[in-house]
Scaffold this active site. Structure first.
Site, short mmCIF file in Angstrom:
data_model
loop_
_atom_site.label_atom_id
_atom_site.label_comp_id
_atom_site.label_asym_id
_atom_site.label_seq_id
_atom_site.Cartn_x
_atom_site.Cartn_y
_atom_site.Cartn_z
N ARG A 78 3.91 -3.74 -7.98
CA ARG A 78 3.28 -2.44 -7.74
C ARG A 78 1.83 -2.44 -8.24
O ARG A 78 1.56 -2.27 -9.42
CB ARG A 78 4.08 -1.36 -8.48
CG ARG A 78 3.56 0.06 -8.32
CD ARG A 78 3.89 0.68 -7.00
NE ARG A 78 5.33 0.69 -6.74
CZ ARG A 78 5.84 0.83 -5.51
NH1 ARG A 78 5.05 0.97 -4.46
NH2 ARG A 78 7.16 0.80 -5.33
N ARG A 109 4.81 -10.32 1.04
CA ARG A 109 4.44 -9.95 -0.33
C ARG A 109 5.40 -10.50 -1.39
O ARG A 109 5.10 -10.43 -2.58
CB ARG A 109 4.29 -8.43 -0.47
CG ARG A 109 5.55 -7.62 -0.24
CD ARG A 109 5.27 -6.12 -0.47
NE ARG A 109 6.42 -5.29 -0.16
CZ ARG A 109 6.52 -4.01 -0.49
NH1 ARG A 109 5.55 -3.42 -1.15
NH2 ARG A 109 7.58 -3.30 -0.15
N HIS A 179 -2.63 -3.49 1.43
CA HIS A 179 -2.13 -2.24 0.84
C HIS A 179 -2.80 -2.02 -0.53
O HIS A 179 -2.16 -2.10 -1.58
CB HIS A 179 -0.61 -2.40 0.69
CG HIS A 179 0.16 -1.18 0.30
ND1 HIS A 179 -0.12 -0.41 -0.80
CD2 HIS A 179 1.26 -0.63 0.88
CE1 HIS A 179 0.77 0.56 -0.88
NE2 HIS A 179 1.62 0.45 0.13
N ASP A 231 0.79 10.89 2.43
CA ASP A 231 1.25 9.61 3.01
C ASP A 231 0.91 9.68 4.51
O ASP A 231 1.66 10.25 5.29
CB ASP A 231 2.76 9.45 2.77
CG ASP A 231 3.24 8.04 3.13
OD1 ASP A 231 2.44 7.24 3.64
OD2 ASP A 231 4.44 7.76 2.89
N GLU A 289 -5.45 1.85 2.58
CA GLU A 289 -5.00 0.57 3.12
C GLU A 289 -5.63 0.34 4.50
O GLU A 289 -5.75 1.28 5.29
CB GLU A 289 -3.47 0.58 3.24
CG GLU A 289 -2.79 1.06 1.97
CD GLU A 289 -1.32 1.44 2.19
OE1 GLU A 289 -0.64 0.79 3.00
OE2 GLU A 289 -0.88 2.39 1.54
C1 BG6 Z 1 2.69 3.13 1.78
C2 BG6 Z 1 3.59 3.91 2.70
O1 BG6 Z 1 1.88 2.30 2.55
O2 BG6 Z 1 3.48 2.32 0.91
C3 BG6 Z 1 4.52 4.77 1.86
O3 BG6 Z 1 2.79 4.72 3.55
C4 BG6 Z 1 5.31 3.89 0.89
O4 BG6 Z 1 5.43 5.47 2.71
C5 BG6 Z 1 4.30 3.09 0.07
O5 BG6 Z 1 6.11 4.69 0.05
C6 BG6 Z 1 4.94 2.15 -0.97
O6 BG6 Z 1 5.85 1.30 -0.39
P1 BG6 Z 1 6.68 0.30 -1.28
O7 BG6 Z 1 7.62 -0.41 -0.34
O8 BG6 Z 1 5.67 -0.65 -1.91
O9 BG6 Z 1 7.38 1.12 -2.33
#
Ligand code: BG6
Length: 322
Positions: A78, A109, A179, A231, A289
């Protein structure tokens, strides 16, 4: 190859080039740390994920990395710049069903990428090259032959070029995103400029709508601000910037090969559900992103390639410029 041998091999082949050092971190993940005359940076070889970039003139990192991030093999990390590929969101393009649980945003990823070389550029920047090709495991998740390359240029600006090549004999369809989690002073104080007039899909409204109902596309008026969870997937080919009055800076995003811009902040309830964001940590992050998502699918004929690229740089935010 055992981890000791792999680390020794990486150091022998590439270490020392342009301020590059490799290390093995928690749970056996490998990291490439770069310190050159412009900036510090760190790239995790799992996912080819840039976790840190901080030009020397910045008091704070430009990228946000959750204090609760799980640094473990096969787990999405994250923060930084996860690579969503070969699909963005829950499902591969053309598939009506979400993929297997835990594979949102594709597998790139969470795969171990190979390190393909480092280069010192004339202006003092450092370029790293990482690569992922199909394996038995990736073909189980997505039956395609591919060669995916990421070039990361670490300097006064940060550049990423993600090149997807179809090495098989059938057409492949991908959606994708870089992202990026940006470190901000506080979500209440920032604004994203450059998306006015663009239409967007609002995932928060679509989730709130009755099952099977799809939210109407909306059009952005003025700057994007964050009164709660946001979002959105914008149809947008141009760049944008984030004004951050608390940190006194503007984060500029230039891009090419991208027809979508995704803007996301989970707010408190979703951040808690995600389980890898420290209490209140979501206030100091925003994802802007660059990618190709939803209807902006990239079609690759056999032998064809596509490059998605971004460049980030930081400018001081002058009083009254917000
Ligand atoms: C964003 C999406 O790009 O990523 C969201 O638009 C999503 O809907 C977020 O919750 C995080 O995704 P993840 O899979 O890393 O928890």
């Amino acid at each position: 190859m055992t981890s000791d041998i792999r680390l020794a091999d990486l150091c022998a082949r590439h270490g020392g080039t342009a301020g590059l050092v490799f290390r093995e971190g928690p749970a056996g993940l490998f990291f490439a740390d770069v310190t050159n005359r412009h900036a510090h940076a760190c790239v995790c070889l799992q996912g080819a994920q840039v976790l840190h970039w901080q030009p020397h003139d910045q008091a704070h990192p430009v990228l946000w990395l959750s204090a609760g991030a799980r640094l473990a093999p096969g787990k999405a990390i994250r923060g930084g710049i996860p690579i969503c590929w070969p699909w963005f969101g829950p499902a591969a393009p053309g598939s009506a069903q979400p993929q297997a649980a835990g594979s949102a945003h594709g597998f790139a990823r969470t795969q171990a990428w190979s390190f393909n070389g480092a280069q010192a550029l004339a202006d003092g920047a450092t370029r790293l090259c990482l690569r992922l090709t199909d394996t038995v495991q990736t073909r189980e998740a997505w039956p395609a032959a591919f060669d995916l390359e990421l070039r990361v240029t670490i300097g006064a600006s940060l550049g990423l070029e993600l090149t997807s090549r179809n090495t098989g004999s059938a057409v492949i369809m991908i959606t994708e995103a870089l992202h990026t989690y940006f470190r901000i002073g506080d979500i209440d104080a920032i604004a994203v400029h450059g998306l006015a007039g663009e239409s967007y899909f609002d995932a928060v409204a679509a989730t709130a709508a009755a099952p099977a109902a799809s939210a109407e596309p909306a059009e952005q008026e003025g700057a994007v601000r964050f009164p709660g969870e946001v979002d959105r997937v914008y149809d947008a080919r141009g760049g944008c910037h984030i004004d951050d009055p608390l940190l006194g800076r503007q984060l500029h995003i230039a891009k090419s090969g991208s027809a979508s811009t995704i803007v996301w902040n989970p707010w408190n309830a979703k951040a808690e559900r995600l389980g890898d964001i420290e209490p209140g940590g979501w206030r100091q992050m925003v994802c802007v992103e660059s990618g190709n998502a939803r209807a902006n699918t990239v079609r690759l004929a056999p032998g064809a390639s596509h490059c998605l690229s971004v460049r980030y740089h930081v400018k001081p935010l002058r009083t009254g410029a917000a």
